[in-house]
Write an enzyme that holds these catalytic residues in place. Sequence first.
Site: not given
Length: 266
Positions: A97, A121, A242
């Site tokens: 992320s 992700n 996620h």
Amino acid sequence: MTSPTLPRSRTASGTTYLDEGHGEPLVLIHGVGMRLEAWTPQIAALSAMRRVIAVDMPGHGGSQRLVQGARLPDFVDWLGRFLDDLNLTRVALAGHSMGALIAGGAAATFADRIERVALLNGVYRRTAEARAAVMSRSLEIDRGHVDLAAPLSRWFSSSEIGGEPYALVRDWLASVDIAGYGTAYAAFAEGDAVYADRLSGVACPALFLTGEHDLNSTPDMSRQMAAAVRNGVAVIVPGHRHMVNLTAPQIVNAALAEWLERDGAA
């Protein structure tokens, strides 16, 4: 998958990290609101292959914050200083992320120090609608309105609520330093395009992995990034969102292990 607080060391500049295993170094960077324990399944599996160094992002876990207003290049510079502090001249680098944005920026900025890179992700060239939504969330955090339940609803499916990964992530979010969270989130909100035009220059083995149902770090983004680099592979984890490193650790660990063994030729 119980994840107690893992032992940490601390650099002179205030970054906390875990260092486990032997061999060539692999550095792991978590996402916004998380801490190095988010990599627990990967640390356990990959430290048999590599020296694994999981780091707390600035303002998270035990790491010192960056200054308010820091943006993605400041986080990339922080990573460079961290590598210097540990005398690491060349590493494999994986980020999740926000950590993926930092990892991508590092591969674009100091490629000679990055043996290979994995973006889990990661976000890439958001649509105007998606960018507006994430910028709105960032502004709300700046105003002091922090909704820590909302990320959970995006990161986990209804069938995953109440599971151990969900409980761990909920607890980490609940204990996050709000100032550090806000600074990192602002950098994350505008970070998808910062290094996007330089991705084509990345020549090292690159992995782009996300969940099939990730609402924001979409499969199309991972496929586009893999196509943009010279030596990229996209992996889409069926049925997950996620937090795939926690909800699908065996699949993620296998993909990372394959990436670590892949031929380094561009």
